[in-house]
Design an enzyme around this catalytic site. Structure first.
Site, PDB file in Angstrom:
ATOM      1  N   GLY A  62      -8.323  -8.014   5.307  1.00 48.87           N
ATOM      2  CA  GLY A  62      -8.975  -8.320   6.569  1.00 48.87           C
ATOM      3  C   GLY A  62      -8.030  -8.567   7.727  1.00 48.87           C
ATOM      4  CE  LYS A 110      -3.761  -0.436   2.461  1.00 41.43           C
ATOM      5  NZ  LYS A 110      -4.330  -0.704   3.799  1.00 41.43           N
ATOM      6  CE1 TYR A 120       8.535 -38.062 -12.928  1.00 41.22           C
ATOM      7  CE2 TYR A 120      10.454 -38.597 -14.263  1.00 41.22           C
ATOM      8  CZ  TYR A 120       9.538 -38.943 -13.284  1.00 41.22           C
ATOM      9  OH  TYR A 120       9.618 -40.157 -12.665  1.00 41.22           O
ATOM     10  NE  ARG A 174      -5.018   3.580   3.753  1.00 37.35           N
ATOM     11  CZ  ARG A 174      -5.158   3.848   2.456  1.00 37.35           C
ATOM     12  NH1 ARG A 174      -4.572   4.927   1.936  1.00 37.35           N
ATOM     13  NH2 ARG A 174      -5.847   3.044   1.675  1.00 37.35           N
ATOM     14  CG  MET A 206      -5.271  -4.010  12.159  1.00 31.55           C
ATOM     15  SD  MET A 206      -4.199  -2.650  12.514  1.00 31.55           S
ATOM     16  CE  MET A 206      -4.945  -1.345  11.582  1.00 31.55           C
ATOM     17  CB  CYS A 218       6.082 -39.569  -8.050  1.00 33.47           C
ATOM     18  SG  CYS A 218       6.821 -40.639  -6.824  1.00 33.47           S
ATOM     19  NE  ARG A 255       3.915 -47.094  -4.970  1.00 31.25           N
ATOM     20  CZ  ARG A 255       3.372 -46.279  -4.075  1.00 31.25           C
ATOM     21  NH1 ARG A 255       4.097 -45.372  -3.486  1.00 31.25           N
ATOM     22  NH2 ARG A 255       2.095 -46.388  -3.789  1.00 31.25           N
ATOM     23  CG  HIS A 279      -6.634 -42.597   2.689  1.00 30.28           C
ATOM     24  ND1 HIS A 279      -7.973 -42.674   2.374  1.00 30.28           N
ATOM     25  CD2 HIS A 279      -5.986 -43.448   1.881  1.00 30.28           C
ATOM     26  CE1 HIS A 279      -8.126 -43.572   1.422  1.00 30.28           C
ATOM     27  NE2 HIS A 279      -6.940 -44.065   1.103  1.00 30.28           N
ATOM     28  CB  SER A 334      10.481 -41.529  -9.047  1.00 39.73           C
ATOM     29  OG  SER A 334       9.350 -40.734  -8.818  1.00 39.73           O
ATOM     30  NE  ARG A 366      -6.221  -4.281  -3.160  1.00 37.05           N
ATOM     31  CZ  ARG A 366      -6.730  -4.283  -1.944  1.00 37.05           C
ATOM     32  NH1 ARG A 366      -5.971  -4.303  -0.906  1.00 37.05           N
ATOM     33  NH2 ARG A 366      -8.037  -4.285  -1.770  1.00 37.05           N
ATOM     34  NE  ARG A 390      -0.334 -43.198  -4.741  1.00 34.63           N
ATOM     35  CZ  ARG A 390      -0.760 -42.054  -5.285  1.00 34.63           C
ATOM     36  NH1 ARG A 390      -1.636 -42.066  -6.267  1.00 34.63           N
ATOM     37  NH2 ARG A 390      -0.326 -40.908  -4.843  1.00 34.63           N
TER      38      ARG A 390
HETATM   39  P1  ADP Z   1      -7.772  -1.931   3.554  1.00 36.95           P
HETATM   40  O1  ADP Z   1      -6.365  -2.403   3.465  1.00 36.95           O
HETATM   41  O2  ADP Z   1      -8.616  -2.773   4.438  1.00 36.95           O
HETATM   42  O3  ADP Z   1      -8.355  -1.661   2.199  1.00 36.95           O
HETATM   43  P2  ADP Z   1      -7.302   0.884   3.797  1.00 36.95           P
HETATM   44  O4  ADP Z   1      -6.106   1.310   4.544  1.00 36.95           O
HETATM   45  O5  ADP Z   1      -7.174   0.879   2.336  1.00 36.95           O
HETATM   46  O6  ADP Z   1      -7.732  -0.525   4.336  1.00 36.95           O
HETATM   47  O7  ADP Z   1      -8.452   1.845   4.249  1.00 36.95           O
HETATM   48  C1  ADP Z   1      -9.801   1.554   4.411  1.00 36.95           C
HETATM   49  C2  ADP Z   1     -10.677   2.657   3.857  1.00 36.95           C
HETATM   50  O8  ADP Z   1     -10.326   3.909   4.400  1.00 36.95           O
HETATM   51  C3  ADP Z   1     -10.555   2.777   2.367  1.00 36.95           C
HETATM   52  O9  ADP Z   1     -11.831   2.954   1.842  1.00 36.95           O
HETATM   53  C4  ADP Z   1      -9.744   4.015   2.174  1.00 36.95           C
HETATM   54  O10 ADP Z   1     -10.053   4.635   0.984  1.00 36.95           O
HETATM   55  C5  ADP Z   1     -10.113   4.867   3.386  1.00 36.95           C
HETATM   56  N1  ADP Z   1      -9.014   5.738   3.747  1.00 36.95           N
HETATM   57  C6  ADP Z   1      -7.803   5.382   4.151  1.00 36.95           C
HETATM   58  N2  ADP Z   1      -6.999   6.444   4.356  1.00 36.95           N
HETATM   59  C7  ADP Z   1      -7.752   7.533   4.081  1.00 36.95           C
HETATM   60  C8  ADP Z   1      -7.495   8.936   4.090  1.00 36.95           C
HETATM   61  N3  ADP Z   1      -6.299   9.417   4.403  1.00 36.95           N
HETATM   62  N4  ADP Z   1      -8.499   9.759   3.759  1.00 36.95           N
HETATM   63  C9  ADP Z   1      -9.707   9.269   3.431  1.00 36.95           C
HETATM   64  N5  ADP Z   1     -10.017   7.960   3.401  1.00 36.95           N
HETATM   65  C10 ADP Z   1      -9.060   7.098   3.723  1.00 36.95           C
HETATM   66 MG    MG Z   2      -7.876  -0.446   0.908  1.00 38.57          MG
HETATM   67 MG    MG Z   3       5.923 -44.125  -0.254  1.00 34.18          MG
END
Ligand code: ADP
Ligand code: MG
Ligand code: MG
Length: 878
Positions: A102, A23, A852, A93, A104, A832, A617, A455, A765, A337, A561
């Site tokens: 998800g 980021k 391989y 962030r 943080m 294998c 085998r 298994h 193998s 990204r 096998r």
């Molecule tokens: P995630 O990695 O979960 O996407 P982000 O760091 O991208 O988290 O941020 C979550 C939300 O907060 C995003 O919608 C982002 O656009 C908004 N956000 C983050 N920083 C700012 C900022 N400086 N001003 C306004 N919105 C922000």
């Molecule tokens: Mg984001």
């Molecule tokens: Mg074996």
């Protein structure tokens, strides 16, 4: 010079992901490209690692550096942290090198307190906006930094809305938000026993530390393990000055992709919300507008955004996932990204970008995540249905795909229900080789015990059958034919659905759609084949699997096998007779009954493989796996062999072993009973001769593989039996047939004496499942239970049975290849084990210069792509 732990955006760029996280690095890059990005600084991943090295403390000099940069940020923006006259507010962030959704939550509007909020209300002449921002901040900070559950705040919001008789946030007034702030702060104090921190600098350091802490939470650890992300990478923290999408109807916030992430269609795709902040769009608070609408409502902003999106895609040469905010009609970019996409979209986008001249074929190959191809090969749940469905539990995502059917609790019941035309889900505590038939007819397999290489998991992946394994929370009662999960009792015949890609279990029937292999898929695979140097074979035991593997691009069988063939109902009796034989004559009689069937199996496989190499085998598992356990089967066997049931039981007892995986199996069986190898050799060679006659254009060269050797002399002993038998058959038939004899390397001793071993064979193998088990000294079936402790404590980061342990097991393989090829230059070497289908392991095998890898049919396309990626990036040993 002291180490630098903090960077301004103007000091960074996209190549600094390791230090600044994805980021931070991409925000810096966009800044460099002249886009409007709110000013910020990034605390590096090294600072995160240092935090853990220092016993979870932020070192004083790092704090000082953060405050020094805060000062710089104040100078650049002309605003001051905590100054009600002209306050700076920031977001905090997290960002690791690879995106970890998800892990943080972000904290917005940091820097607010009771005085600053009043300042903002006055400055903007918009108290509603000021208090809306403040209540958001208290909620996010309490939740993310202080562990006060988000839901308790939601409850307060609902209370206020109810009192006011409104349903949406936008209908709340400045006064309402002011009340909300007071209630939030009271709630905080009640929960924590101290006041909500009002000093912005304290807020900032607490927030930075919370991001560092989040790197080690269970969610993050699990996500890393599943996605091959090392713990040592650490996360960066970006502190960014706020822009506000919640300032009124000329403001808003949104997310968009440069192309459609589910279909790959080349068209800007996204959503936005007017007068909203941060994650409101994805949080489903109000229904967002489609990005196309922006073209009508704010044509200027839309055009600017569309141009930016195009510029970013061309710059990164990849589909971009972007976040933006509009503050009073001005566009700000907040993130870009490489966008996550379905495998179908990934294939289309890669091929389209090559035709557009944006990227090369090589770049297209590097753009696809090999493991993601799994999903194009298996049936999937209908997208809409899965979105609304709630899982009743989860297990390990052991074999991908989607399955829906009626629950049965034994292999016999599976066969029976299947016979009556029902789709079935076989549910067991754990599976064993006897369950093969039930597994074959099942749409999906669910087990309570066992890991990713249990298994059930291995066999299911081999068959391309959906499997969720090791669901700890389930309580299965096989006798009563029911299980309880997530408070729901599921009985035999009830419908459930399994998602082998996520591990989710649903207590209802969900519709599935068949997989299709699109034109783009074929195109991309063709490019991969031009580039890769490793050959890709498959592990297949039946003509059906072999044909499927050829369809998926396999160039031979690396592991057939033979024992699986003996579990079929019509031959298990003869197999048992063979095992229970007390003298050679008796055993030969039983083997002679097995011979024609085994020969027919091999003929089927040679035909399906159309002249491609086939490695067969010889009998490998401990014999007791074949023996009957229930009364009925014992009686049948007693009749067949003319023995009493008591005598049969006695023989079975005598075959009991304390540690069968290290017991009487593999080549040890042949050393004791050479006639087994004689029969198998006869079956292989006669089948090859017959098929060669039928298809004179093919060049059939069977590869006979002797398992589990640890000593060159035991190999020599077995090999002599094979060669003597084979040569005699070939001579008598008066034909020319070449064949190879090789060995499976799966015991460490064989690796370190590989020069002696190689003298006797034409190929090695590597059976990496057993080799891993024997090298670590823990069982692949049992290790699931204690390895979790190792992951939690960061002793191991990955399951060594899924991803090759390059330092240990890898070193043994390297040694064996080196010694083996020194002794015999022409030695063919392949893999294998399960690792043959794992991309990171394939890289390693490519580097070692193996000939391989062999994997289950459904992993063949993954291996083809991974091998091409390895060839593009890594040198290969001669
Ligand atoms: P995630 O990695 O979960 O996407 P982000 O760091 O991208 O988290 O941020 C979550 C939300 O907060 C995003 O919608 C982002 O656009 C908004 N956000 C983050 N920083 C700012 C900022 N400086 N001003 C306004 N919105 C922000
Ligand atoms: Mg984001
Ligand atoms: Mg074996």
């Amino acid at each position: 010079m002291a180490k630098k732990y903090v960077y301004l955006f103007s000091e960074g760029n996209a190549s600094m992901k390791e230090l600044l996280g994805g980021k931070g690095a991409n925000l810096a890059e966009m800044t460099g490209m002249g886009m409007s990005v709110p000013e910020s600084f990034t605390v590096t991943t090294e600072a995160c690692n240092r935090y853990y090295d220092d016993n979870k403390k932020i070192a004083p000099e790092i704090k000082d550096e953060i405050f020094a940069y805060l000062k710089t940020l104040e100078d650049i923006t002309g605003k001051t942290f905590g100054d009600p006259g002209n306050p700076l507010l920031v977001s905090v962030r997290s960002g690791a090198r690879a995106s970890m959704p998800g892990m943080m939550d972000t904290i917005l509007n940091l820097g607010l307190n009771d005085t600053v909020v009043e300042g903002i209300a006055g400055l903007t002449d918009n108290p509603r906006f000021a208090y809306d921002s403040y209540r958001r901040f208290i909620q996010m900070f309490s939740d993310v930094v202080m562990d006060v559950p988000k839901s308790s705040f939601e409850r307060i919001i609902d209370e206020i809305k109810e009192k006011k008789g409104v349903s949406l946030d936008v209908h709340l007034s400045a006064e309402d938000f002011k009340d909300m702030v007071a209630m939030f702060k009271d709630h905080f104090k009640e929960h924590k026993g101290f006041d909500f921190p009002s000093d912005p600098k304290v807020q900032l350091i607490e927030a930075v530390e919370a991001v560092f802490r989040s790197w080690d939470n269970p969610r993050a650890n699990y996500y890393r393990r599943m996605n091959d992300i090392p713990y040592s990478w650490g996360t960066a923290v970006t502190v960014q000055s706020m822009v506000f999408g919640n300032m009124g109807n000329d403001s808003g916030t949104g997310v968009a992709f440069t192309r459609n992430p589910s279909t790959g269609e080349k068209k800007l795709y996204g959503e936005y919300l007017i007068n909203a902040q941060g994650e409101d769009v994805v949080a489903g608070i109000r229904t967002p507008e489609l990005i196309d609408t922006l073209a009508q409502t704010m044509p200027h902003v839309y055009k600017q955004f569309a141009d930016t999106a195009e510029k970013l895609e061309n710059h990164y040469k990849n589909m971009q996932d972007m976040e933006f905010t509009i503050e009073r009609g001005k566009l700000y970019m907040l993130q870009t990204r490489n966008g996550k996409r379905t495998a179908d979209a990934a294939l289309k986008i890669a091929c389209d970008m090559v035709s557009e001249g944006l990227i090369t074929k090589e770049e297209a190959i590097m753009m696809i995540e090999p493991k993601s191809l799994d999903s194009v090969l298996h049936p999937q749940f209908d997208g809409a249905a899965i979105k609304d469905a709630k899982p009743i539990g989860t297990g390990l995502p052991a074999s991908p795909g989607a399955a829906c059917g009626r629950v049965v609790f034994s292999a016999e019941d599976a066969v029976e229900w299947h016979g009556r035309g029902h789709p079935v889900i076989l549910t067991r505590l754990e599976t064993s080789p006897e369950d093969i038939q039930g597994m074959t007819v099942a749409k999906g397999i669910l087990t309570a015990r066992g890991g990713m290489t249990s298994h059930a998991a291995v066999v299911a992946r081999g068959m391309g059958r959906c499997c969720v394994a090791g669901c700890g929370e389930i309580s299965v009662d096989e006798k009563a034919k029911q299980f309880i999960l997530g408070g729901k009792t599921i009985k035999e015949g009830d419908y459930i659905s399994l998602d082998g890609t996520s591990g989710n279990i649903y207590g209802e029937a969900l519709p599935t759609v068949e997989a299709s292999i699109s034109g783009d898929f074929r195109t991309l695979m063709g490019w991969a084949d031009e580039i890769r140097q490793l050959k890709i074979r498959t592990n297949a035991d039946t003509p059906k699997d072999s044909a499927l593997a050829i369809e998926f691009g396999a160039e031979g069988i690396g592991l057939c096998r033979t024992e699986h063939m003996f579990f079929e109902a019509d031959r298990i009796c003869d197999m048992r007779e063979m095992i229970l034989s007390t003298n050679v004559e008796q055993r030969k009689i039983a083997l002679n009954k097995l011979l024609p069937r085994q020969r027919a199996d091999f003929e089927g496989i040679f035909e399906a493989m159309q002249g491609y190499p086939v490695t067969i085998r010889y009998l490998d598992p401990p014999l007791h796996e074949f023996l009957p356990t229930d009364e009925e089967d014992i009686r049948e066997l007693a009749n067949q062999m003319n023995l009493t049931m008591a005598r049969i039981r006695q023989i079975i007892a005598s075959l009991h072993e304390f540690n069968p995986m290290m017991g009487f199996r593999g080549c040890r069986l042949i050393v004791a009973f050479p006639e087994i190898a004689e029969m198998q050799t006869r079956a292989v060679i006669e089948a090859a001769i017959n098929v060669q006659k039928r298809y004179p254009d093919w060049n059939i060269v069977p590869e006979i593989m002797i398992p589990l050797i640890s000593e060159a002399r035991e190999l020599a002993f077995v090999k002599d039996i094979v060669v003597k038998t084979a040569d005699e058959i070939i001579a008598n038939a008066g034909v020319n047939l070449e064949y190879m004899v090789g060995t499976m390397i799966e015991i460490p001793r064989a690796c370190v004496t590989a020069d002696e071993v190689a003298a006797h064979v034409q190929f090695f193998s590597f059976g990496t499942n057993d080799l891993t088990q024997m090298t670590f000294g823990f069982s692949r079936d049992d290790s699931g239970s204690f390895l979790n402790h190792y992951y939690d404590k960061h002793i191991y980061e990955f399951d060594p049975f899924s991803r090759l342990d390059q330092n240990g097991v890898g070193k043994l393989i390297e040694t064996a290849v080196m010694l083996g090829r020194k002794a015999k230059g022409s030695l063919q070497a392949g893999v294998c084990g399960e690792h043959g289908g794992d991309p990171s392991s394939i890289e390693f095998f490519h580097k070692l210069g193996l000939d391989y890898v062999s994997c289950s049919p459904f992993r063949v396309p993954i291996a083809r792509l991974a091998a091409a990626q390895a060839a593009l990036q890594l040198p290969r040993a001669e």
